[in-house]
Motif scaffolding. Structure first.
Motif, mmCIF file in Angstrom:
data_model
loop_
_atom_site.group_PDB
_atom_site.id
_atom_site.type_symbol
_atom_site.label_atom_id
_atom_site.label_comp_id
_atom_site.label_asym_id
_atom_site.label_seq_id
_atom_site.Cartn_x
_atom_site.Cartn_y
_atom_site.Cartn_z
ATOM 1 N N GLY A 1 0.841 -1.187 0.000
ATOM 2 C CA GLY A 1 0.000 0.000 0.000
ATOM 3 C C GLY A 1 0.879 1.240 0.000
ATOM 4 O O GLY A 1 2.085 1.165 -0.253
ATOM 5 N N SER A 2 0.292 2.389 0.298
ATOM 6 C CA SER A 2 1.100 3.608 0.318
ATOM 7 C C SER A 2 1.838 3.722 1.646
ATOM 8 O O SER A 2 1.484 3.078 2.640
ATOM 9 N N PHE A 3 2.856 4.559 1.653
ATOM 10 C CA PHE A 3 3.635 4.815 2.853
ATOM 11 C C PHE A 3 3.250 6.184 3.409
ATOM 12 O O PHE A 3 2.850 7.077 2.663
ATOM 13 N N PRO A 4 3.364 6.386 4.713
ATOM 14 C CA PRO A 4 2.919 7.657 5.301
ATOM 15 C C PRO A 4 3.665 8.878 4.771
ATOM 16 O O PRO A 4 3.085 9.963 4.678
ATOM 17 N N TRP A 5 4.935 8.719 4.401
ATOM 18 C CA TRP A 5 5.666 9.873 3.873
ATOM 19 C C TRP A 5 5.178 10.261 2.473
ATOM 20 O O TRP A 5 5.319 11.407 2.063
ATOM 21 N N GLU A 6 4.565 9.318 1.757
ATOM 22 C CA GLU A 6 3.961 9.666 0.471
ATOM 23 C C GLU A 6 2.735 10.546 0.686
ATOM 24 O O GLU A 6 2.509 11.513 -0.048
ATOM 25 N N GLN A 7 1.940 10.212 1.698
ATOM 26 C CA GLN A 7 0.772 11.028 2.014
ATOM 27 C C GLN A 7 1.208 12.399 2.535
ATOM 28 O O GLN A 7 0.609 13.424 2.191
ATOM 29 N N ALA A 8 2.241 12.431 3.344
ATOM 30 C CA ALA A 8 2.756 13.697 3.871
ATOM 31 C C ALA A 8 3.193 14.619 2.744
ATOM 32 O O ALA A 8 3.003 15.841 2.804
#
Length: 327
Positions: A292-299
């Protein structure tokens, strides 16, 4: 002779077909994973001289937003009800020479929201941006380890006919009312300052579509996105932009606990498993490891939306979901 001719033709046909298949395999484009953003990537000095309040910054997406914002020169305040985790993040970044403070607070409480804003202004002289990241998926305090016992089950997601009032009320108290109260505190300060600003709110694919077995989370995230659309209209005259990001599965403690919960329900044989109809975004499905996505991508997207690079964007409900809502 006819038999020999027939077998010769058949052999030739098989050879040609095999050659065509080999050619197709040679010509077939190779699959490739999406090039993922490095957790160490940042844009130097992008937020130099800017102050950012981040709710829910002790873990997950909020934590990574605080890390990158601080690296990019921002003066950061983390607000969270997870005091130990929040102080650890702030102290770790401060030791690197970055400007990060922690304020203990619960966004369900209006006085805590106002105090977080006041502390930001007290420390840095102003409040330029806010990332309203705090949110929950169930009614259990997020610092409590998961346990599929009776006490937690009544606070956990369930279909409407089996969901409790307590589960519904606690999820809405944080996601809907808490987002409203924290946004109100931020907007009051930005209007008073008279210098514009930007707010990004963390929604979810649950705020854009339905998810099996979690009515309070879905309804509350739809409420969050409705609030964003409404606020964008009312505060555009003040030069304040307001948007939301809406992710699918992202590797955070909240998602990890949700996975534990689903596994426990399946083991107990509860429900019809309607959530299995769709379990992956486009990018997760195509990824060789189904990540899935990583939190730093969302950040990264969140910080883009509050930056001047996104000066033409407001009132947008942006899907940062790897294509989940695309089909």
């Amino acid at each position: 002779m006819r038999k020999l001719f027939f077998f010769a033709i058949m052999a030739l046909s098989v050879t040609l077909l095999s050659a065509q298949q080999d050619k197709k395999e040679v010509d077939m484009p190779r699959k490739h994973n999406v090039n993922r953003l490095s957790e160490n990537y940042f844009i130097p000095e992008r937020f130099q001289g800017k102050s950012i309040l981040i709710t829910g910054g002790a873990r997950g997406i909020g934590k990574w937003t605080a890390i990158r914002a601080a690296k990019e020169g921002a003066d950061v305040v983390i607000m969270d009800w997870l005091e130990e985790d929040g102080r650890h993040v702030a102290d770790s970044l401060s030791r690197l020479g970055l400007n990060v403070l922690f304020v203990y607070g619960n966004i369900q409480k209006d006085e805590d929201c106002r105090r977080a804003v006041d502390e930001t202004v007290k420390a840095y002289g102003k409040l330029d941006y806010a990332c309203l990241n705090a949110g929950v998926m169930d009614g259990v305090f997020s610092g409590t380890p998961f346990d599929y016992d009776e006490a937690q089950r009544k606070l956990m997601p369930n279909v409407i006919t089996q969901a409790t009032d307590e589960y519904w009320d606690k999820v809405f108290a944080t996601n809907a009312a808490g987002t409203f109260k924290s946004m109100r505190a931020v907007l009051n300060r930005m209007i008073e300052q008279g210098n514009g600003g930007a707010i990004v709110v963390v929604g979810s694919i649950a705020g854009m579509t339905g998810l099996s077995g979690n009515p309070a989370y879905v309804a509350s995230k739809h409420a969050v996105n409705g609030l964003v659309r409404n606020a964008a209209i009312d505060y555009a005259p003040y030069g304040i932009r307001i948007n939301s990001v809406n992710m699918a599965e992202t590797r955070t403690p909240m998602v990890e606990r949700a996975e534990e919960f689903v596994a426990a329900r399946q083991k107990a044989g509860v429900g019809f498993g309607m959530g299995k109809i769709k379990t992956m975004s486009l990018l997760k499905y195509c990824d060789s490891e189904h990540r899935g996505s990583f939190p730093w991508e969302q950040a990264s997207t969140m910080l883009y939306l509050i930056s001047d690079e996104a000066s033409a964007i407001t009132g947008s409900i942006i899907a940062t979901d790897g294509g989940w809502t695309d089909y």
